[in-house]
Design an enzyme around this catalytic site. Structure first.
Site, PDB file in Angstrom:
ATOM      1  N   ARG A  41       0.822  -1.225   0.000  1.00  0.00           N
ATOM      2  CA  ARG A  41       0.000   0.000   0.000  1.00  0.00           C
ATOM      3  C   ARG A  41       0.854   1.274   0.000  1.00  0.00           C
ATOM      4  NH1 ARG A  41      -5.354   1.836   1.588  1.00  0.00           N
ATOM      5  NH2 ARG A  41      -5.246   3.547   3.062  1.00  0.00           N
ATOM      6  N   ILE A  67      -6.841   8.106  -0.848  1.00  0.00           N
ATOM      7  CA  ILE A  67      -6.788   6.650  -0.936  1.00  0.00           C
ATOM      8  C   ILE A  67      -7.690   6.180   0.214  1.00  0.00           C
ATOM      9  CG2 ILE A  67      -4.642   6.584   0.435  1.00  0.00           C
ATOM     10  CD1 ILE A  67      -3.881   3.994  -1.005  1.00  0.00           C
ATOM     11  N   SER A  68      -8.630   5.282  -0.089  1.00  0.00           N
ATOM     12  CA  SER A  68      -9.639   4.894   0.896  1.00  0.00           C
ATOM     13  C   SER A  68      -9.020   4.159   2.083  1.00  0.00           C
ATOM     14  CB  SER A  68     -10.690   4.009   0.239  1.00  0.00           C
ATOM     15  OG  SER A  68     -11.188   4.607  -0.935  1.00  0.00           O
ATOM     16  N   GLN A  69      -9.719   4.218   3.206  1.00  0.00           N
ATOM     17  CA  GLN A  69      -9.319   3.481   4.415  1.00  0.00           C
ATOM     18  C   GLN A  69      -9.287   1.979   4.105  1.00  0.00           C
ATOM     19  OE1 GLN A  69     -12.532   3.426   7.127  1.00  0.00           O
ATOM     20  NE2 GLN A  69     -11.303   2.881   8.911  1.00  0.00           N
ATOM     21  N   PRO A  70      -8.279   1.263   4.598  1.00  0.00           N
ATOM     22  CA  PRO A  70      -8.177  -0.175   4.285  1.00  0.00           C
ATOM     23  C   PRO A  70      -9.457  -0.953   4.582  1.00  0.00           C
ATOM     24  CG  PRO A  70      -6.167   0.566   5.354  1.00  0.00           C
ATOM     25  CD  PRO A  70      -7.113   1.729   5.380  1.00  0.00           C
TER      26      PRO A  70
END
Ligand code: SAH
Length: 220
Positions: A41, A67-70
């Protein structure tokens, strides 16, 4: 899928992310968990933010995007019930992180991004990491990617007031779409299946995504 783990200095942080942020919160799909152990990531965030890449939150990636939260990424992928033979459409490439996960889990990934700079960043990162089964196009994702339709699954990573009809039209019978629906402050994740040519909608949890922009690049 090649599940060989990637060895780099963030490997332990990545394993911790998968166990404490994902598995501990109920993500169980082995393909999703293993892909998230594997994809570096930190290669998909700006260099200055690499140390924060495995934190439990979204991060800025430029152009006002994130970038979206995991966890939300894992939840969306798991609910799509992806198969290794699937051909997938992604709307909102952003950093390319989700594109990489989809490329590991599925057969082919087609991804549309409206910002040229983000599309170029994502393409560079994916090529550097030697992903091959993806294509990125700069354009309005609300129109999908007709040339490669129909898709088995569609993942929309930006919020829309209504599910774009062109996307539904490019989904195969029995296909699945994951899309955040609602205004900027109050969205819900919807899982839409195409059954007998009609949408069957299931409402999942609340979420918060950047908007799926209407109009050409740099207009909003
Ligand atoms: N999955 C990405 C999420 C990026 S945020 C990641 O984890 O990095 C959402 C992305 O959708 C942004 O890059 C934004 O530029 C893009 N976007 C917004 N409206 C769009 C549209 N109409 N067509 C294509 N991409 C769009």
């Amino acid at each position: 899928m090649d599940f060989t783990s990637q060895h780099d200095r963030f490997r332990e942080q990545r394993e911790a992310m998968v166990s404490s942020q994902l598995a501990a919160r109920g993500i169980w799909d082995r393909r999703v968990l293993e892909a998230m152990v594997r994809v570096p990531r930190h290669e998909f965030v700006p260099e200055s933010l690499r140390r924060d890449a495995y934190e439990d939150r979204p991060l800025p990636i430029g152009e006002g995007q994130t970038i979206s939260q995991p966890y939300i990424v894992a939840a969306m992928l798991e609910r799509l019930a992806l198969q290794s033979t699937d051909r997938v459409l992604e709307i909102g490439t952003g950093s390319g992180y989700v594109t990489a996960l989809l490329a590991l889990i599925c057969a082919e990934v087609y991804s549309v991004e409206r910002h040229m700079q983000l599309a170029a960043f994502a393409e560079t990162a994916l090529n550097r990491l030697e992903y091959r089964n993806f294509r990125i196009r700069v354009g309005d994702g609300r129109l999908g990617w007709l040339e490669y339709a129909p898709f088995d699954a569609i993942l929309v990573s930006a919020a829309t007031r209504e599910m774009p009809p062109a996307l539904f039209g490019q989904m195969r019978e029995g296909g699945r779409m994951m899309v955040p629906v609602g205004p900027s402050s109050d969205q819900e994740l919807q899982l839409i299946r195409r059954i007998n040519g009609r949408p069957e909608v299931r409402i999942l949890e609340g979420c918060r995504f950047v908007p799926l922009v209407e109009g050409p690049e740099n207009s909003g």
